[in-house]
Design a protein around this motif. Structure first.
Motif, PDB file in Angstrom:
ATOM      1  N   ILE A  72      -9.391   4.047  -1.827  1.00 23.21           N
ATOM      2  CA  ILE A  72      -8.703   3.126  -2.785  1.00 23.21           C
ATOM      3  C   ILE A  72      -8.969   3.743  -4.190  1.00 23.21           C
ATOM      4  CG2 ILE A  72      -7.812   1.119  -3.943  1.00 23.21           C
ATOM      5  CD1 ILE A  72      -8.407  -0.473  -1.281  1.00 23.21           C
ATOM      6  N   CYS A  84       0.890  -1.316  -0.048  1.00 22.09           N
ATOM      7  CA  CYS A  84      -0.072   0.079   0.134  1.00 22.09           C
ATOM      8  C   CYS A  84       0.952   1.226  -0.065  1.00 22.09           C
ATOM      9  CB  CYS A  84      -0.992  -0.103   1.252  1.00 22.09           C
ATOM     10  SG  CYS A  84      -2.142  -1.247   1.245  1.00 22.09           S
ATOM     11  N   SER A  97       4.492   0.117   1.980  1.00 23.56           N
ATOM     12  CA  SER A  97       5.108   0.404   0.742  1.00 23.56           C
ATOM     13  C   SER A  97       6.381  -0.471   0.633  1.00 23.56           C
ATOM     14  CB  SER A  97       5.244   1.632   0.196  1.00 23.56           C
ATOM     15  OG  SER A  97       5.918   2.400   1.316  1.00 23.56           O
ATOM     16  N   LEU A 127      -2.488   4.892   2.906  1.00 24.99           N
ATOM     17  CA  LEU A 127      -3.284   3.429   3.071  1.00 24.99           C
ATOM     18  C   LEU A 127      -2.122   2.566   3.729  1.00 24.99           C
ATOM     19  CD1 LEU A 127      -4.574   2.775  -0.409  1.00 24.99           C
ATOM     20  CD2 LEU A 127      -5.878   3.641   1.508  1.00 24.99           C
ATOM     21  N   GLU A 128      -1.038   3.210   4.121  1.00 27.07           N
ATOM     22  CA  GLU A 128      -0.026   2.214   4.868  1.00 27.07           C
ATOM     23  C   GLU A 128      -0.332   2.105   6.304  1.00 27.07           C
ATOM     24  OE1 GLU A 128       4.370   2.458   3.883  1.00 27.07           O
ATOM     25  OE2 GLU A 128       3.875   4.447   2.945  1.00 27.07           O
ATOM     26  N   CYS A 179      -0.496  -3.376   5.827  1.00 30.48           N
ATOM     27  CA  CYS A 179      -0.268  -3.162   4.249  1.00 30.48           C
ATOM     28  C   CYS A 179       0.646  -1.998   4.362  1.00 30.48           C
ATOM     29  CB  CYS A 179      -1.431  -2.902   3.681  1.00 30.48           C
ATOM     30  SG  CYS A 179      -1.151  -2.544   1.903  1.00 30.48           S
ATOM     31  N   LEU A 201      -1.856  -1.037  -3.772  1.00 34.87           N
ATOM     32  CA  LEU A 201      -3.068  -0.087  -3.569  1.00 34.87           C
ATOM     33  C   LEU A 201      -2.778   1.304  -3.346  1.00 34.87           C
ATOM     34  CD1 LEU A 201      -5.130  -2.451  -1.205  1.00 34.87           C
ATOM     35  CD2 LEU A 201      -5.165  -2.256  -3.882  1.00 34.87           C
ATOM     36  N   ILE A 213      -8.957  -2.330   4.914  1.00 36.97           N
ATOM     37  CA  ILE A 213      -9.045  -1.049   4.242  1.00 36.97           C
ATOM     38  C   ILE A 213     -10.180  -0.807   3.721  1.00 36.97           C
ATOM     39  CG2 ILE A 213      -7.729   0.155   2.492  1.00 36.97           C
ATOM     40  CD1 ILE A 213      -5.464  -2.014   2.975  1.00 36.97           C
TER      41      ILE A 213
END
Length: 96
Positions: free
Chosen positions: A47, A7, A19, A11-12, A17, A71, A42
């Motif tokens: 997203i 992600c 990066s 979104l992390e 999730c 994502l 999530i």
């Protein structure tokens, strides 16, 4: 089946999730991206971009063993969007 998830930007979440490292999820055969997003906790509304194996996808895309899913909330959130978006159906966002 096992699939890997990354992600980006807001979104992390290090436990679900992120990066920098892939997080592997175990799903039932034939499940789609929407099921993976739910398993990761999530919100779908957050997203805006979905990649499966470096290709643009959507929540209905059926996943297979070993798939890599990315994502992102927006294209602008990617570190270098011009180098990530190759064309409308293909992306290259670095090494997985």
């Amino acid at each position: 089946m096992k699939v890997d998830l990354k992600c980006f930007d807001k979104l992390e979440n290090p436990e679900k999730c992120e990066s920098k490292e892939r997080i592997t999820y175990e799903l039932e055969d034939g499940q789609n991206v929407g099921a993976l997003v739910e398993a990761a906790g999530i919100k779908k509304a957050d997203i805006k971009i979905i990649f499966v194996n470096n290709r643009v996808a959507d929540f209905e895309t059926v996943l297979d063993e070993g798939d890599r899913v990315g994502l992102a909330p927006t294209v602008a959130s990617l570190k270098n969007p011009s180098s990530c978006l190759n064309n409308a159906t293909s992306v290259n966002c670095g090494e997985w």
